[in-house]
Design an enzyme around this catalytic site. Structure first.
Site: not given
Ligand code: EPZ
Length: 421
Positions: A22-23, A91, A115, A121, A308
């Site tokens: 999916k990701n 998202r 969520c 963010p 995850d």
């Molecule tokens: C991806 O989300 C995945 N989703 C998530 O999987 C996964 O949990 C996550 O990466 C971490 O591995 C997809 O790929 C569609 P991040 P993403 O930006 O990219 C912070 C699932 O269950 N952050 O890597 O949205 C954020 O708050 C889903 O399949 C900022 O601070 O996650 C988090 O604490 C859930 N500022 C951390 O970084 C930003 O601009 C990692 O988030 C972006 C993120």
């Protein structure tokens, strides 16, 4: 709405094929917006999230055809405004921001909501686009990007945030930078296999990218990209979820069509606990071990233990006759499943972002509430090993990210039925 009734205690046995990721599918589908040529993406799992992304591409003006796992996209003429009513529901739709900026140099995408797993963010996404010379205006719940030709060019940036790197943020900047004149260096890039898979697709489209899959990605901008065909990598989180199920109950299962190296952090923990893990070229086998030892793990960015898989390991810890601890560093609030598992009798003590699970206690089936995708899967796993009946409500969470999870578990011997709530 539907729910899943799980009758606990049935042993699991046999083999199951893992679906496409999916990701990986979501950003790769978004990347088809970068060319007016036809792109063919194979092994796209049949999920509500991928269905949403297909609808978003269509609403943006792309022609999209989908036949089982194959999606054909031709984004000849596209609009610059992503539809709010669709984007707010998922998202991950934020990953159209990069390709729309790269292709059109201007776009409007609604801010993704938060969520249940915590605040989501996008400051790092915007920081990266600004580093490429884009002007960003956030107002009325929308992100408005304007990247005039004269200022939009490659640059060096660092995308590391307080919780590590950002997966979709790295994806977005990569998808914008491939069409930005000059060299872009992304320090603190996410190294997840899904980021590398996206880069491999972009390279097939004619992009010049080096270092994907590491924390430093270098992109040489090109004038335009052409169509390409790509098969999405297997879903390592679905794979890990089934490994937990196979370790929890039954005579052992084999997951097929996987890339074991993507699951090393997960199989390393399972082996350390004493579960019999056998790793093949594209398969992994596992079976329960009543003498398994507890684990102490911390979720980290790849190649560390994936956030995850955190909820699923909470469920696994409940059947290990020992004490295990899990510390969540990526989404510190990602423990919605704990309260629900405690309703089933689990002995879990949550202190801040660390859960301490004393396994081996007798649990009883109960009606539980799914909350996010992985927590829901973890509740199904808990139901498989719990005496009696567990009703997992709000099944749509599971259908977002697992292709036919109930059918696949039933094919391994699980007793479960999907009914209207
Ligand atoms: C991806 O989300 C995945 N989703 C998530 O999987 C996964 O949990 C996550 O990466 C971490 O591995 C997809 O790929 C569609 P991040 P993403 O930006 O990219 C912070 C699932 O269950 N952050 O890597 O949205 C954020 O708050 C889903 O399949 C900022 O601070 O996650 C988090 O604490 C859930 N500022 C951390 O970084 C930003 O601009 C990692 O988030 C972006 C993120």
């Amino acid at each position: 709405m539907e729910k899943l009734i799980v009758h606990g205690g049935s042993p699991l046995k046999g083999r199951v094929n893992i679906s496409g990721s999916k990701n990986s599918s979501l950003p790769i589908l978004a990347a088809t917006l970068l060319t007016k040529d036809t792109c063919t993406i194979r092994r796209v799992p049949d999920l509500s999230d991928t269905n949403y992304m297909v609808r978003i591409l269509g609403e943006l003006g792309a022609e999209v055809e989908r036949a089982s796992g194959v999606v054909v996209v031709k984004a000849e003429k596209i609009k610059s405004v992503a539809p709010y009513d669709l984007v707010r529901k998922m998202r991950a739709s934020i990953c159209v921001l990069g390709p729309l900026t790269g292709r059109l140099r201007k776009c409007t995408v609604s801010l993704p909501g938060g969520c249940v797993i915590g605040d989501r963010p996008v400051d790092l996404h915007l920081k990266g686009l600004e580093a490429l010379g884009a002007e960003i205006l956030v107002e009325g719940g929308d992100i408005r990007v304007n990247a005039p030709k004269k200022t939009f060019k490659g640059s060096t940036m660092n995308l590391m945030g307080k919780h590590g790197s950002t997966v979709l943020g790295t994806d977005n900047i990569m998808m914008a930078a491939v069409l930005a004149k000059g060299t872009t260096v992304i320090e603190g890039a996410a190294a997840e296999p899904e980021v590398e898979d996206l880069a491999n697709f972009l390279i097939k489209m004619g992009a010049k990218i080096e270092g994907a899959g590491t924390n430093r990605i270098v992109i040489e901008g090109v004038k335009e990209l052409h169509g390409a065909e790509h098969t999405v990598i297997p879903d390592r989180i679905e794979a890990g979820t089934f490994l937990c199920a196979g370790a929890m109950i039954g005579e052992g299962i084999t997951i097929k069509r996987v890339l074991p190296e993507h699951l090393k952090a997960v199989t390393d923990v399972l082996k350390k606990c004493g579960f019999p893990v056998e790793i093949g070229k594209d398969s992994i086998s596992i079976a329960p071990n009543p003498a398994a030892k507890g684990f102490d793990l911390t979720t980290l960015c790849y190649p560390g233990f994936p956030t995850d898989m955190q909820a699923q390991f909470c469920a696994l810890a409940c059947v290990i006759n020992d004490v295990s601890t899990i510390t969540e560093t990526i989404f510190p609030q990602r423990f919605m499943h704990v309260a629900e598992m405690k309703r089933m009798g689990a002995d879990i003590d949550l202190q801040g972002a660390t859960a301490r699970i004393r396994g081996g206690v007798k649990m009883k089936g109960a009606p539980v509430m799914a909350s996010d995708l992985r927590a829901s899967a973890a509740l199904v796993l808990a139901g498989l090993v719990t005496e009696g009946r567990t009703d997992v409500n709000r099944l749509y969470h599971i259908d977002r990210g697992y292709e036919h999870l109930d059918d696949k578990l039933a094919s391994l011997g699980a007793q479960l039925e999907r009914v209207k709530e």
